[in-house]
Write a protein that holds these residues in place. Structure first.
Motif, PDB file in Angstrom:
ATOM      1  N   GLU A 155       0.996  -1.276  -0.140  1.00  0.00           N
ATOM      2  CA  GLU A 155      -0.015   0.139   0.065  1.00  0.00           C
ATOM      3  C   GLU A 155       0.661   1.243  -0.006  1.00  0.00           C
ATOM      4  N   GLN A 156       2.062   1.326   0.500  1.00  0.00           N
ATOM      5  CA  GLN A 156       3.022   2.490   0.510  1.00  0.00           C
ATOM      6  C   GLN A 156       4.504   1.949   0.828  1.00  0.00           C
ATOM      7  N   LEU A 157       5.263   2.728   0.332  1.00  0.00           N
ATOM      8  CA  LEU A 157       6.688   2.623   0.551  1.00  0.00           C
ATOM      9  C   LEU A 157       7.152   3.550   1.490  1.00  0.00           C
ATOM     10  N   GLU A 158       7.875   3.512   2.281  1.00  0.00           N
ATOM     11  CA  GLU A 158       8.489   4.608   3.391  1.00  0.00           C
ATOM     12  C   GLU A 158       9.959   4.297   3.617  1.00  0.00           C
ATOM     13  N   VAL A 159      10.602   5.541   3.614  1.00  0.00           N
ATOM     14  CA  VAL A 159      12.010   5.479   3.870  1.00  0.00           C
ATOM     15  C   VAL A 159      11.995   5.896   5.474  1.00  0.00           C
ATOM     16  N   ARG A 160      12.854   4.924   6.100  1.00  0.00           N
ATOM     17  CA  ARG A 160      12.844   5.209   7.749  1.00  0.00           C
ATOM     18  C   ARG A 160      14.008   5.247   8.440  1.00  0.00           C
ATOM     19  N   GLN A 161      14.578   6.335   8.941  1.00  0.00           N
ATOM     20  CA  GLN A 161      15.942   6.491   9.617  1.00  0.00           C
ATOM     21  C   GLN A 161      15.990   5.596  10.872  1.00  0.00           C
ATOM     22  N   GLN A 162      17.265   5.108  10.959  1.00  0.00           N
ATOM     23  CA  GLN A 162      17.553   4.278  12.259  1.00  0.00           C
ATOM     24  C   GLN A 162      18.319   5.442  13.261  1.00  0.00           C
ATOM     25  N   GLY A 163      17.509   5.795  14.094  1.00  0.00           N
ATOM     26  CA  GLY A 163      17.810   6.482  15.015  1.00  0.00           C
ATOM     27  C   GLY A 163      18.416   7.773  14.419  1.00  0.00           C
ATOM     28  N   ARG A 164      19.654   8.260  14.904  1.00  0.00           N
ATOM     29  CA  ARG A 164      20.207   9.491  14.422  1.00  0.00           C
ATOM     30  C   ARG A 164      21.316   9.254  13.453  1.00  0.00           C
ATOM     31  N   SER A 165      21.326   7.707  13.066  1.00  0.00           N
ATOM     32  CA  SER A 165      22.487   7.492  12.291  1.00  0.00           C
ATOM     33  C   SER A 165      22.345   7.786  10.658  1.00  0.00           C
ATOM     34  N   ASN A 166      23.138   7.305  10.056  1.00  0.00           N
ATOM     35  CA  ASN A 166      23.054   7.686   8.430  1.00  0.00           C
ATOM     36  C   ASN A 166      22.627   6.388   7.929  1.00  0.00           C
ATOM     37  N   ARG A 167      21.899   5.547   8.547  1.00  0.00           N
ATOM     38  CA  ARG A 167      21.423   4.225   7.983  1.00  0.00           C
ATOM     39  C   ARG A 167      19.966   4.239   7.889  1.00  0.00           C
ATOM     40  N   TYR A 168      19.465   3.990   6.866  1.00  0.00           N
ATOM     41  CA  TYR A 168      18.155   3.784   6.395  1.00  0.00           C
ATOM     42  C   TYR A 168      17.608   2.495   6.166  1.00  0.00           C
ATOM     43  N   GLU A 169      16.079   2.327   6.599  1.00  0.00           N
ATOM     44  CA  GLU A 169      15.496   1.144   6.037  1.00  0.00           C
ATOM     45  C   GLU A 169      14.325   1.326   5.167  1.00  0.00           C
ATOM     46  N   LEU A 170      14.126   0.334   4.169  1.00  0.00           N
ATOM     47  CA  LEU A 170      12.785   0.506   3.538  1.00  0.00           C
ATOM     48  C   LEU A 170      11.529  -0.239   4.157  1.00  0.00           C
ATOM     49  N   ILE A 171      10.634   0.565   4.320  1.00  0.00           N
ATOM     50  CA  ILE A 171       9.384  -0.228   5.125  1.00  0.00           C
ATOM     51  C   ILE A 171       8.330  -0.498   3.986  1.00  0.00           C
ATOM     52  N   ILE A 172       7.950  -1.405   3.963  1.00  0.00           N
ATOM     53  CA  ILE A 172       6.626  -1.830   3.216  1.00  0.00           C
ATOM     54  C   ILE A 172       5.419  -1.933   3.926  1.00  0.00           C
ATOM     55  N   HIS A 173       4.529  -1.055   3.709  1.00  0.00           N
ATOM     56  CA  HIS A 173       2.995  -0.959   4.498  1.00  0.00           C
ATOM     57  C   HIS A 173       1.953  -2.042   3.611  1.00  0.00           C
ATOM     58  N   ARG A 174       1.363  -2.820   4.253  1.00  0.00           N
ATOM     59  CA  ARG A 174       0.258  -3.600   3.905  1.00  0.00           C
ATOM     60  C   ARG A 174      -0.328  -4.496   4.808  1.00  0.00           C
ATOM     61  N   ASP A 175      -1.922  -4.018   4.407  1.00  0.00           N
ATOM     62  CA  ASP A 175      -2.968  -4.619   5.429  1.00  0.00           C
ATOM     63  C   ASP A 175      -2.601  -4.275   6.799  1.00  0.00           C
ATOM     64  N   GLY A 176      -2.230  -3.025   6.974  1.00  0.00           N
ATOM     65  CA  GLY A 176      -1.810  -2.362   8.215  1.00  0.00           C
ATOM     66  C   GLY A 176      -0.739  -2.929   8.948  1.00  0.00           C
ATOM     67  N   VAL A 177      -0.080  -3.782   8.290  1.00  0.00           N
ATOM     68  CA  VAL A 177       1.209  -3.999   8.864  1.00  0.00           C
ATOM     69  C   VAL A 177       2.670  -3.272   8.313  1.00  0.00           C
ATOM     70  N   ALA A 178       3.425  -3.024   9.161  1.00  0.00           N
ATOM     71  CA  ALA A 178       4.969  -2.494   8.255  1.00  0.00           C
ATOM     72  C   ALA A 178       5.862  -3.267   8.624  1.00  0.00           C
ATOM     73  N   CYS A 179       6.412  -4.017   7.406  1.00  0.00           N
ATOM     74  CA  CYS A 179       7.709  -4.768   7.595  1.00  0.00           C
ATOM     75  C   CYS A 179       8.837  -4.239   6.607  1.00  0.00           C
ATOM     76  N   ASN A 180       9.985  -4.724   7.192  1.00  0.00           N
ATOM     77  CA  ASN A 180      11.158  -4.340   6.414  1.00  0.00           C
ATOM     78  C   ASN A 180      11.277  -5.090   5.145  1.00  0.00           C
ATOM     79  N   LEU A 181      11.780  -4.474   3.941  1.00  0.00           N
ATOM     80  CA  LEU A 181      11.491  -4.937   2.791  1.00  0.00           C
ATOM     81  C   LEU A 181      12.511  -6.461   2.646  1.00  0.00           C
ATOM     82  N   ARG A 182      13.485  -6.432   3.652  1.00  0.00           N
ATOM     83  CA  ARG A 182      13.880  -7.719   3.586  1.00  0.00           C
ATOM     84  C   ARG A 182      13.149  -9.034   4.063  1.00  0.00           C
ATOM     85  N   ASP A 183      12.066  -8.667   4.708  1.00  0.00           N
ATOM     86  CA  ASP A 183      10.773  -9.441   5.214  1.00  0.00           C
ATOM     87  C   ASP A 183       9.610  -9.623   4.316  1.00  0.00           C
ATOM     88  N   VAL A 184       9.653  -9.251   3.197  1.00  0.00           N
ATOM     89  CA  VAL A 184       8.467  -9.260   2.290  1.00  0.00           C
ATOM     90  C   VAL A 184       8.987 -10.317   1.184  1.00  0.00           C
TER      91      VAL A 184
END
Length: 429
Positions: A261-290
């Motif tokens: 349903e949506q793709l989100e870029v989410r920062q990990q704390g205050r670091s320079n690392r980010y994860e891609l979050i996939i939203h579907r059916d009310g659940v948010a998952c890391n791209l690695r887990d879909v």
């Protein structure tokens, strides 16, 4: 935009004839039929114009970091059994939609093998506005320069050898006087057309759990999609008028495909690392887990929006690991983005669902016949053959190759007969 392509004695192709290329061009066919060779011809020229050595005639590859393909040597490219003279050629017509001084033209280059075994231009033709400029190889690496239909060369010498398959040398341009500026502008347009190609191959990199971002955007998505995430991060995090343009475009098509349903870029704390979050059916998952399909189609969606306006995107098997509905939506993506961003798509695919949806789009009038070209490639012995699929205004193919997508009617008939036979057997038993 590439308007046409022609190859002679190139790998499995004796002579393709003129292949018309539309805003969306689809190549279908059997395995190892020669489809990829059509795409590789343009990529061979692209990696040649990117070569740091301006005197090179053709860069057959070998640098794993900078080259798209390694073509081997001259004999690996030349069609087996090619008649004398032992030459192959690559040619195309193009139209430019940017600020280039030369808006339309063509290139045709013939290549041969030197006594030392290297590849050298035998003849290069540049055309625009009813003007033609030719560089023809003579003995010992000298070249003669011809203009239009002149029988005698304007001049000749070793310092007039073409550069990177697409341009005359600086000495040749200087000797051409007023025509030199036109030749230089024409070569620049050809260079831009080739450099504007974005290529995504059939093997895409698996996703990571998180990514570092160096506050910049990549030059391209990479042939394996390795830079697609960098393009998404730059879209989400760099402040500009187009901030989130790519992220929003990708999210829209993931939703249309019903894989997210949506793709989100989410920062990990205050670091320079980010994860891609996939939203579907009310659940948010890391791209690695879909499912793997999401990560494999992600570079396809990214390149559609990341490729420069007016450029050409070459895709091999964009449908890999996607379910049937998602595969069919790719047809809508190509037609929609081609219109929206003036991006050309040349797609090699085995997907019946993608092809059938393209037929539907033509039937509905969403895609015009002139905006879509479809070809079927097959082999006859060692030779590749190209068949233009004749699609009418209702999306019906009048000359579809028999059984390529199987025989659905025949399968249904056999199922019905088998069911009736088994039911009769049970009744008699």
């Amino acid at each position: 935009m590439f308007k046409s392509l022609r190859l002679t004695n190139f790998k499995a192709w004796k002579d393709t004839g003129k292949i018309d290329l539309a805003p969306v061009t689809m190549l279908l066919g059997t395995n190892s039929s020669g489809k990829s060779s059509l795409l590789q011809s343009l990529l061979l020229l692209k990696q040649t114009v990117r070569s740091p050595d301006r005197t090179i005639h053709l860069n057959l590859g070998g640098d794993e970091v900078n080259d798209l393909f390694s073509f081997g040597d001259f004999d690996s490219v030349l069609k087996h059994g090619a008649d004398s003279p032992r030459q192959f050629s690559i040619g195309f017509d193009f139209n430019r939609f940017d600020d280039s001084r030369v808006k339309a033209g063509s290139l045709e280059t013939f290549y041969g093998k030197t006594s030392s075994g290297s590849v050298a231009v035998q003849q290069m033709k540049l055309n625009t506005d009813a003007r033609e400029f030719r560089a023809v190889r003579r003995d010992r690496g000298a070249f003669s320069i011809f203009v239009d239909d002149e029988v005698q060369p304007r001049f000749k010498g070793r310092n007039y050898a073409p550069e990177r398959s697409i341009s005359f040398s600086a000495d040749a341009i200087a000797e051409l006087d007023q025509d030199g500026a036109l030749v230089e502008d024409l070569s620049l347009s050809i260079r831009r057309e080739l450099e504007g190609i974005s290529y995504l191959g059939p093997l895409r990199r698996k996703p990571e759990r998180d990514y570092a971002w160096n506050k910049s955007k990549p030059g391209d998505v990479g042939s394996d999609g390795s830079n697609a995430i960098g393009a998404l991060l730059a879209s989400a995090l760099l402040r500009s008028e187009e901030q989130n343009y790519i992220v929003e475009g990708v999210s829209k098509w993931l939703k249309r495909m019903k894989v997210a349903e949506q793709l989100e870029v989410r920062q990990q704390g205050r670091s320079n690392r980010y994860e891609l979050i996939i939203h579907r059916d009310g659940v948010a998952c890391n791209l690695r887990d879909v499912g793997i399909g999401v990560s494999q189609v992600l570079p396809v969606l990214v390149v559609a929006y990341f490729a420069p306006v007016g450029s050409t995107v070459i895709l091999e098997e964009p449908e890999i690991h996607l379910h049937p509905l998602a595969q069919s939506i790719l047809a809508e993506l190509f037609v929609s983005v081609s219109k929206e961003r003036n991006v050309q798509f040349i797609v090699e695919t085995h997907s019946e669902h993608l092809f059938r949806r393209m037929q539907t789009l033509i039937a509905k009038g969403t895609a015009k016949q002139r905006d879509v070209s479809m070809y079927f490639v097959k082999r006859r012995g060692a030779q590749a053959l190209l068949q233009t699929l004749e699609v009418d205004e209702f999306g019906v193919v009048g000359n579809w190759p028999e059984h390529f997508f199987g025989d659905s009617v025949g399968e249904a008939r056999q199922q019905a007969m088998a069911r009736a036979k088994r039911m009769q057997g049970r009744a008699n038993g």
